[in-house]
Design an enzyme around this catalytic site. Structure first.
Site, PDB file in Angstrom:
ATOM      1  N   TYR A   1      20.590  43.031  34.927  1.00 44.44           N
ATOM      2  CA  TYR A   1      21.486  44.021  34.827  1.00 44.44           C
ATOM      3  C   TYR A   1      21.148  45.380  35.415  1.00 44.44           C
ATOM      4  O   TYR A   1      21.337  46.656  34.845  1.00 44.44           O
ATOM      5  CB  TYR A   1      21.801  44.190  33.556  1.00 44.44           C
ATOM      6  CG  TYR A   1      22.242  42.937  32.807  1.00 44.44           C
ATOM      7  CD1 TYR A   1      23.440  42.336  33.261  1.00 44.44           C
ATOM      8  CD2 TYR A   1      21.071  42.313  31.995  1.00 44.44           C
ATOM      9  CE1 TYR A   1      23.414  41.078  32.643  1.00 44.44           C
ATOM     10  CE2 TYR A   1      21.620  41.249  31.365  1.00 44.44           C
ATOM     11  CZ  TYR A   1      22.971  40.549  31.733  1.00 44.44           C
ATOM     12  OH  TYR A   1      22.967  39.287  31.211  1.00 44.44           O
TER      13      TYR A   1
ATOM     14  N   CYS B   1      25.124  64.316  40.165  1.00 40.36           N
ATOM     15  CA  CYS B   1      25.885  65.665  39.798  1.00 40.36           C
ATOM     16  C   CYS B   1      26.403  65.316  38.334  1.00 40.36           C
ATOM     17  O   CYS B   1      27.563  65.317  38.113  1.00 40.36           O
ATOM     18  CB  CYS B   1      26.724  66.054  40.628  1.00 40.36           C
ATOM     19  SG  CYS B   1      25.823  66.426  42.214  1.00 40.36           S
TER      20      CYS B   1
ATOM     21  N   ARG C   1      18.943  37.668  31.458  1.00 43.13           N
ATOM     22  CA  ARG C   1      17.766  38.683  31.370  1.00 43.13           C
ATOM     23  C   ARG C   1      16.339  38.062  31.306  1.00 43.13           C
ATOM     24  O   ARG C   1      15.475  38.612  31.694  1.00 43.13           O
ATOM     25  CB  ARG C   1      18.105  39.554  30.117  1.00 43.13           C
ATOM     26  CG  ARG C   1      17.154  40.710  29.992  1.00 43.13           C
ATOM     27  CD  ARG C   1      17.346  41.517  28.500  1.00 43.13           C
ATOM     28  NE  ARG C   1      18.814  41.434  28.056  1.00 43.13           N
ATOM     29  CZ  ARG C   1      19.467  42.602  28.321  1.00 43.13           C
ATOM     30  NH1 ARG C   1      19.158  43.804  28.846  1.00 43.13           N
ATOM     31  NH2 ARG C   1      20.688  42.511  27.886  1.00 43.13           N
TER      32      ARG C   1
ATOM     33  N   GLY D   1      21.237  35.139  26.059  1.00 48.82           N
ATOM     34  CA  GLY D   1      21.025  36.326  25.046  1.00 48.82           C
ATOM     35  C   GLY D   1      19.444  36.861  24.598  1.00 48.82           C
ATOM     36  O   GLY D   1      19.274  37.671  23.985  1.00 48.82           O
TER      37      GLY D   1
HETATM   38  N1  LLP Z   1      26.309  34.006  28.637  1.00 47.96           N
HETATM   39  C1  LLP Z   1      27.571  34.628  28.365  1.00 47.96           C
HETATM   40  C2  LLP Z   1      28.648  34.195  28.137  1.00 47.96           C
HETATM   41  C3  LLP Z   1      27.166  36.024  28.376  1.00 47.96           C
HETATM   42  O1  LLP Z   1      28.355  37.029  28.237  1.00 47.96           O
HETATM   43  C4  LLP Z   1      26.013  36.505  28.898  1.00 47.96           C
HETATM   44  C5  LLP Z   1      25.756  37.965  29.045  1.00 47.96           C
HETATM   45  C6  LLP Z   1      24.850  35.519  29.216  1.00 47.96           C
HETATM   46  C7  LLP Z   1      25.312  34.240  28.916  1.00 47.96           C
HETATM   47  C8  LLP Z   1      23.580  36.159  29.536  1.00 47.96           C
HETATM   48  O2  LLP Z   1      23.078  37.000  28.630  1.00 47.96           O
HETATM   49  P1  LLP Z   1      21.464  37.230  28.574  1.00 47.96           P
HETATM   50  O3  LLP Z   1      20.804  36.058  28.522  1.00 47.96           O
HETATM   51  O4  LLP Z   1      21.236  37.944  29.944  1.00 47.96           O
HETATM   52  O5  LLP Z   1      21.361  38.193  27.606  1.00 47.96           O
HETATM   53  N2  LLP Z   1      24.762  44.926  30.734  1.00 47.96           N
HETATM   54  C9  LLP Z   1      23.973  44.791  29.829  1.00 47.96           C
HETATM   55  C10 LLP Z   1      23.895  43.182  29.294  1.00 47.96           C
HETATM   56  C11 LLP Z   1      25.171  42.276  29.407  1.00 47.96           C
HETATM   57  C12 LLP Z   1      25.279  40.832  29.059  1.00 47.96           C
HETATM   58  C13 LLP Z   1      26.725  40.407  29.188  1.00 47.96           C
HETATM   59  N3  LLP Z   1      26.819  38.878  28.889  1.00 47.96           N
HETATM   60  C14 LLP Z   1      22.655  45.324  29.850  1.00 47.96           C
HETATM   61  O6  LLP Z   1      22.354  45.745  30.756  1.00 47.96           O
HETATM   62  O7  LLP Z   1      21.825  44.932  28.797  1.00 47.96           O
END
Ligand code: LLP
Length: 447
Positions: free
Chosen positions: A381, A352, A284, A240
């Site tokens: 993403y 479209c 991310r 996150g």
């Molecule tokens: N662990 C779990 C349980 C998760 O659900 C997620 C992301 C992560 C780790 C990794 O999170 P990160 O470090 O990447 O923030 N599509 C959205 C983001 C969805 C994130 C879903 N879960 C976007 O484009 O911003």
């Protein structure tokens, strides 16, 4: 300008390769990632956690190209997977099973079975029903499933609503207030071994305060359960950590490094003296700022007061702006002369739908048909959320390392795209001709 995306002679590069050269090689639109940037972001995170008993499980959902996963695996990363597909991708890229955690609120029995057979590190379980199914599947296979219970700590991550996961009203995890009883009640379920607790409160967090609250709740529960005789030994702190989308590229990287330092310092403070292995699931943070989507201007048109720049990438290639109103920096590949006046334009794709809009009233230098543009911070993403909507083939992905580049995923070709469809027997040429002699339509390939 960033060291990984420098302008050289007025032309934007990825590491040591000019984007114009890549565009000639693969055509537009395409994604490109800097392997140097991927390595740096991983090393920065790993260095910030050095000395802690930590496994960094890269969250594949952010970018699951084999070359990206293997870049991290070669640096020692594990993987956080949320489906059998991701599990298979991680194993195929050489991530050892004992460094893989399987998260997600809806795992199927067959997926649990595959992961058990692979011998993964941990299942992050989110409900009683899932726990019972895992118990059954493990017993059938004569094995024991290592489990971390995912807690919902009821903390507002202060991020976009669509990507927050740790509030009480979200579908994720087990309510923190019920977790203790849940675990004690189910601790001797056959085929289950509780190894730890897990938490993930959302994505794109830019403040460490919600983490601190959530992690403290997790640690309190961990100590309480250990006190009650449950031999827990691991805490999964999720992912996150946010990146910066709004600033210039070098600044983005500096800011991410500062955020990682604050985060690591906070974690160190909380886990000092605690007997626990740690798991982190960054996605991310490791890939977001290491990638670009490159597109070419198709047309420029003025409609009533507005100027529209129509590019050859669309919402099917990069859906974040349409889906979340997400902001991606747009940079011209040829840097404009200093003092070039900017003018607000709408940057839109060919799909479209009105929502196929990357930016509204974005101040940009004058653009002409044929110019190349990039959307920055498109390593996470982005490709993974692409689709073939409007029957647009998935774009290619290119990985650059120093002066070298490789196409790590080719552009989907039309035959592959159309060839996945199958005609039912009643529509096959002979059959439909029998019933409707006059209405026979033949699909003709394009030569
Ligand atoms: N662990 C779990 C349980 C998760 O659900 C997620 C992301 C992560 C780790 C990794 O999170 P990160 O470090 O990447 O923030 N599509 C959205 C983001 C969805 C994130 C879903 N879960 C976007 O484009 O911003």
């Amino acid at each position: 300008m960033s060291q990984f995306f420098p302008y050289r002679d007025g032309r934007l590069q990825v590491s040591g390769v000019a984007i114009e050269r890549l565009a000639e090689a693969v055509d537009t639109p395409f994604y490109c990632y800097s392997a140097d940037a991927l390595e740096e972001s991983y090393q920065t995170f790993a260095a910030a956690l050095s000395g802690l008993p930590a496994t960094i499980c890269y969250a594949l959902k952010a970018n699951s190209n084999q070359a990206v996963i293997k870049t991290f695996a070669d640096l020692g990363a594990g993987a956080d997977v949320v489906s059998e597909g991701e599990l298979r991708r991680a194993l195929a890229a050489g991530v050892p099973a004992e460094r893989i955690v399987f998260a997600g609120v809806g795992k199927k029995g067959s997926e649990l079975a595959t992961a058990l057979d692979a011998g993964i590190l941990q299942f992050n379980v989110e409900s009683l029903s899932e726990l019972k199914l895992l118990s059954q599947v493990a017993q059938q296979r004569g094995t024991t499933a290592p489990v971390a219970l995912r807690i919902n700590p009821d903390v507002d991550a202060g991020t976009l609503d669509q990507i927050t996961t740790g509030r009480a009203d979200s579908k994720f995890g087990i309510d923190a207030r019920e977790a203790r009883d849940f675990l004690l009640r189910n601790r001797s379920l056959p085929g289950i071994r509780f190894d730890g607790l897990a938490v993930h409160i959302g994505s794109q967090l830019t403040d460490v305060a919600p983490y601190r609250t959530a992690f403290q709740r997790l640690i309190d529960l961990y100590l309480e359960l250990r006190g009650a005789g449950v031999p827990l030994r691991r805490l999964d702190l999720g992912g996150g950590i946010g990146i910066s989308y709004k600033h210039h590229l070098q600044q983005q990287i500096d800011e991410a490094a500062a955020r990682v330092r604050d985060y690591a310092q906070m974690v160190r403070g909380l886990v000092a003296g605690l007997d626990a292995e740690l798991v982190f699931e960054p996605g991310r943070l490791l890939v977001g700022n290491a990638g670009l989507l490159v597109t070419r201007v198709l047309y420029v048109k003025d409609n009533s007061e507005r100027r529209f720049v129509i590019v050859d990438a669309a919402m099917n290639d990069l859906i974040r702006p349409s889906l979340y109103d997400a902001w991606h920096e747009i940079l011209p590949v040829r840097s404009p002369a200093p003092d070039t006046p900017l003018r607000p334009v709408d940057v839109v794709g060919p799909v479209c739908e009105s929502t196929d809009t990357f930016a509204k009233q974005r101040p940009l230098p004058p653009l002409a048909e044929g110019d190349l543009l990039v959307f920055s911070s498109a390593g996470a993403y982005s490709f993974v959320m692409a689709s073939t909507y409007n029957s647009r083939p998935l774009p290619p992905e290119v990985l650059v390392r120093g002066e070298r580049f490789a196409v790590v995923r080719a552009r989907m070709d039309y035959d592959t795209m159309i060839g996945q469809d199958r005609l039912p027997d009643w529509l096959e040429d002979g059959a439909s001709a029998d019933r409707q002699p006059g209405a026979r339509v033949r699909a003709r390939g394009v030569a």
